[in-house]
Design a protein around this motif. Structure first.
Motif, PDB file in Angstrom:
ATOM      1  N   SER A 558       0.832  -1.209   0.000  1.00  0.00           N
ATOM      2  CA  SER A 558       0.000   0.000   0.000  1.00  0.00           C
ATOM      3  C   SER A 558       0.864   1.255   0.000  1.00  0.00           C
ATOM      4  O   SER A 558       0.537   2.253  -0.663  1.00  0.00           O
ATOM      5  N   ILE A 559       1.986   1.204   0.729  1.00  0.00           N
ATOM      6  CA  ILE A 559       2.868   2.378   0.782  1.00  0.00           C
ATOM      7  C   ILE A 559       3.439   2.680  -0.596  1.00  0.00           C
ATOM      8  O   ILE A 559       3.426   3.833  -1.061  1.00  0.00           O
ATOM      9  N   GLU A 561       2.310   1.726  -3.548  1.00  0.00           N
ATOM     10  CA  GLU A 561       1.247   2.148  -4.475  1.00  0.00           C
ATOM     11  C   GLU A 561       0.913   3.628  -4.283  1.00  0.00           C
ATOM     12  O   GLU A 561       0.719   4.368  -5.258  1.00  0.00           O
ATOM     13  N   THR A 562       0.842   4.080  -3.033  1.00  0.00           N
ATOM     14  CA  THR A 562       0.548   5.492  -2.760  1.00  0.00           C
ATOM     15  C   THR A 562       1.676   6.387  -3.257  1.00  0.00           C
ATOM     16  O   THR A 562       1.430   7.452  -3.841  1.00  0.00           O
ATOM     17  N   ALA A 565       1.487   6.672  -6.983  1.00  0.00           N
ATOM     18  CA  ALA A 565       0.362   7.482  -7.454  1.00  0.00           C
ATOM     19  C   ALA A 565       0.583   8.968  -7.205  1.00  0.00           C
ATOM     20  O   ALA A 565       0.144   9.812  -8.003  1.00  0.00           O
ATOM     21  N   ASN A 566       1.256   9.325  -6.109  1.00  0.00           N
ATOM     22  CA  ASN A 566       1.418  10.735  -5.750  1.00  0.00           C
ATOM     23  C   ASN A 566       2.794  11.298  -6.102  1.00  0.00           C
ATOM     24  O   ASN A 566       2.998  12.510  -6.037  1.00  0.00           O
ATOM     25  N   LEU A 576       4.219  13.463   0.699  1.00  0.00           N
ATOM     26  CA  LEU A 576       4.066  12.037   0.400  1.00  0.00           C
ATOM     27  C   LEU A 576       3.746  11.239   1.667  1.00  0.00           C
ATOM     28  O   LEU A 576       2.938  10.306   1.632  1.00  0.00           O
ATOM     29  N   ALA A 579       0.120  11.577   2.418  1.00  0.00           N
ATOM     30  CA  ALA A 579      -0.682  10.738   1.522  1.00  0.00           C
ATOM     31  C   ALA A 579      -0.633   9.272   1.947  1.00  0.00           C
ATOM     32  O   ALA A 579      -1.646   8.560   1.921  1.00  0.00           O
ATOM     33  N   VAL A 580       0.559   8.813   2.350  1.00  0.00           N
ATOM     34  CA  VAL A 580       0.681   7.426   2.797  1.00  0.00           C
ATOM     35  C   VAL A 580      -0.105   7.204   4.089  1.00  0.00           C
ATOM     36  O   VAL A 580      -0.768   6.175   4.270  1.00  0.00           O
ATOM     37  N   SER A 583      -3.641   6.531   3.315  1.00  0.00           N
ATOM     38  CA  SER A 583      -3.916   5.177   2.809  1.00  0.00           C
ATOM     39  C   SER A 583      -3.800   4.124   3.915  1.00  0.00           C
ATOM     40  O   SER A 583      -4.393   3.048   3.807  1.00  0.00           O
ATOM     41  N   GLU A 682      -7.957  11.435   8.473  1.00  0.00           N
ATOM     42  CA  GLU A 682      -7.342  10.137   8.717  1.00  0.00           C
ATOM     43  C   GLU A 682      -8.236   9.211   9.539  1.00  0.00           C
ATOM     44  O   GLU A 682      -7.842   8.077   9.821  1.00  0.00           O
TER      45      GLU A 682
END
Length: 697
Positions: A558-559, A561-562, A565-566, A576, A579-580, A583, A682
């Motif tokens: 997941s980290i 992928e985020t 994407a960003n 960043l 953003a992580v 997620s 969050e």
């Protein structure tokens, strides 16, 4: 087929609880329904056999908890014996006039064997048996059961916290900790049940005395008044039957009382009782030597039974000699093994030019110990610290999501003998003095007494503690203390430091290894990230920022992928990381509050929040400049709220706007380390917010 059908029927009875139900109902019916003498013989024989089985099971059981069903067996055996007493009393009083075999051959045989033609002797023997059972065995076992139950229940909180300490230190896995907790609970249940079961045994002894008196008085009255028997004949029949009935009941009762006393007086460690008695009673040859000398001197006195005393003295002396010789042989073998020299050939010194190989790299994680702590890390001397440290590394590796580096241990003569020091990158970050031959009793906040020992502090969390002798461990736990040994103290301190400084242990090599491991299963996801989208240094900064706020990086997929994407929109690690965090919001909240659907939070007063936003002067580091007076008031308010939440057993969570989250997180990290700072966005949708406090100006 028939045998398989029978086995299936028995299993079905056992599984449905019908077997025990039928047994209890049968015992109840024995008290009201007449029974033939042959059935009484069978049941009395079964009762004696059952008592022997229970006694032997108690002797050969390694631990009391291995026979946790013992209190239930004790109750059932007591009910069976009382039911047989009632049934035999009915037969004795109804048919005693017909002869001494009216209640079966078992009662008659026991009566004849003990009475031997003299009723006074029979009564005296019966009274002695009852006295031994009631006054000595049953009363003593009942008192021990009562004390054991009380101290076991008092020690439960301390034992549970000790298990938690071992779990946090990596000594135990989750499954092992769960089993230990279940064992502690089972131990408390067992001794509590034994306390109650001992009352059944005591009551059974009283009932035996009363039933015996009723049989004698009632039998004599029925024989002389209803059946016109002569008094001597009535005494012959009814007293013999009564004594036989009493002995048949009291012998199994004495066996069960003895087995109960053995169960409550034995130690809880897994060791055969006979081995423990022999090993502890005759461990020192001097015991038998002095005994042989004293018995031998008594045997030389004129008029004494010289043969008996001198024979026993010879046996004791021979046993002492054999034990001493065996101990000398073992000591000699150990000495030779320790002195076996490794032959070294003395090579002439050769001066070599120094190279870059002589530059020793700094240890990422180091542990230095004083010379008195060396036995803790030496496996040959029984040291357990190496295993504890390995457990810490394994536990943190699993929890944090990356491999914790090895811990390099060495002795340091510059330290005091009982001091250790933990260092990261060659710099000391923790140091404490311990007592390797003692245990540390930690005060978790509420205890029920004082301990004699050396006052100190828990190095990991700064709690008040006392260094005590290992023999006082059970007593300290009964008072509510958490008791750990010196190896666990060091391992727990190391675990706490590694968790706090985890972000310093992860560098480019570790980050690249994480990406390589992910590429084995998600090749396309990783190959376009570094360096096409983000430099490796930015990825490392994001990982370190997460670890610094105690967020595991286990969910590396997941980290990444985020970040993928960003990354095209921004390469700022702070952006960043935010953003992580978004997620990983479900995992973050679960780490804080578990699966509880309601999350208690502390908020900022809207006016204060507006002031902070207006005064926020973002620098290159994303920090903020706060007015000194405001910063001091905010610091005190955060500390008070965090302490209050900790006191009531709830997490301390500060909920703020996304713009303020990073700044206040860094601020709170220095003033209230147990406080988590979350942004509004969050909070997962499935969590409800409960405002438990508000911080104003």
């Amino acid at each position: 087929m028939e045998q398989a059908s029978d086995e299936l029927t028995l299993k079905s009875f056992s599984r449905n609880g019908l077997g025990l139900l039928i047994a209890v109902l049968t015992m109840m019916s024995m008290m009201v329904l007449p029974m033939p003498p042959i059935m009484l013989d069978m049941l009395f024989t079964f009762n004696i056999s059952l008592a022997l089985v229970v006694l032997l099971a108690g002797i050969y059981t390694s631990r009391p908890l291995d026979l946790a069903v013992f209190p239930t067996i004790l109750l059932i055996a007591t009910l069976l014996r009382l039911a047989l007493n009632v049934a035999s009393t009915r037969v004795v009083l109804l048919n005693g006039h017909t002869g001494t075999d009216a209640a079966g051959k078992v009662i008659e045989s026991f009566g004849d064997f003990v009475v031997g033609g003299n009723y006074t002797v029979g009564l005296v023997v019966f009274v002695i048996l009852v006295t031994i059972n009631f006054v000595v065995v049953t009363k003593g076992a009942g008192r021990i059961s009562e004390v054991s139950a009380r101290f076991t229940l008092d020690a439960m909180p301390g034992k549970q916290m000790a298990i938690d300490a071992d779990l946090n230190a990596g000594i135990l896995s989750q499954e092992e900790a769960r089993e230990r907790r279940a064992e502690v609970t089972q131990e408390a249940d067992f001794y509590g049940a034994m306390d109650g079961a001992s009352k059944f045994v005591r009551g059974d002894a009283i009932a035996g005395i009363i039933i015996t008196l009723i049989n004698i008085i009632g039998g004599l009255a029925i024989g002389t008044l209803q059946h016109d028997m002569a008094f001597a004949e009535s005494v012959n029949n009814y007293v013999l039957l009564t004594i036989g009935d009493g002995l048949v009941a009291q012998i199994p009762s004495l066996l069960l009382s003895t087995s109960a006393a053995i169960m409550v007086t034995r130690m809880s460690s897994a060791q055969d009782m006979s081995d423990a008695i022999i090993g502890q009673l005759f461990a020192n040859p001097r015991v038998l030597t002095i005994t042989a000398g004293i018995v031998g001197i008594i045997g030389l006195i004129p008029g004494m039974p010289n043969f008996a005393f001198l024979t026993l003295a010879s046996i004791a002396g021979g046993g002492a000699y054999m034990m001493a010789r065996r101990q000398r042989e073992v000591s000699e073998v150990q000495r030779l093994a320790a002195e076996a020299p490794a032959k070294e050939t003395a090579a002439p010194e050769k001066l070599e030019e120094i190279t870059w190989d002589d530059v020793n790299p700094v240890d990422l994680i180091g542990l230095e110990v004083g010379y008195r702590l060396i036995p803790l890390v030496d496996r040959a001397q029984g040291g357990q610290l190496m295993g504890r440290i390995k457990g810490v590394r394994k536990k943190l590796t699993t929890e944090l999501g990356f491999l914790i580096p090895a811990v390099h241990i060495r002795d340091n003569l510059d330290l005091s003998p009982t001091t250790y020091r933990i260092s990261l990158m060659g710099v000391g970050v923790g140091e404490a003095e311990i007592h390797p031959d003692k245990d540390l009793a930690i005060n978790p906040g509420q205890v029920y007494g004082e301990l004699d020992g050396i006052p100190g502090k828990d190095p990991a969390f700064g709690l008040d503690a006392v260094w005590i002798e290992s023999s006082l461990k059970d007593h300290a736990q009964s008072l509510g203390y958490t008791v750990v040994d010196s190896s666990t103290v060091i391992a727990t301190h190391l675990s706490q430091i590694l968790q706090t400084h985890a972000h310093e242990l992860l560098g480019r090599e570790e980050a690249q290894q994480l990406l390589d491991n992910l590429a084995r299963t998600h090749e396309k996801l990783v190959e376009g990230l570094v360096p096409d989208i983000l430099p490796l240094g930015v990825v490392v900064s994001v990982f370190q920022s997460l670890l610094q706020e105690r967020i595991p990086i286990r969910d590396i997929r997941s980290i990444v992928e985020t970040l993928a994407a960003n990354g095209p929109a921004s390469q700022d690690p702070a952006v960043l990381t935010a953003a992580v965090r978004l997620s990983l919001s479900r995992m973050i909240v679960q780490e804080i509050n578990g699966l509880d659907p309601e999350l208690p939070v502390i908020t900022l007063d809207p006016a204060l929040e507006q002031i902070l936003q207006d005064s926020l002067q973002v620098t290159g580091e994303g920090a903020a400049a706060l007015e000194p007076g405001l910063a001091e008031r905010l610091q005190l308010a955060l500390q008070e709220n965090a302490q209050h939440q900790e006191t009531i057993g709830q997490p301390a969570v500060l909920l703020v706007s996304p713009l303020l989250r990073l700044t206040l997180s860094r601020f709170a990290r220095n003033v209230a380390s147990n406080m988590s700072v979350l942004a509004y966005n969050e909070i997962p949708d499935n969590k409800q917010i409960k405002i438990v406090g508000s911080i104003g100006q």
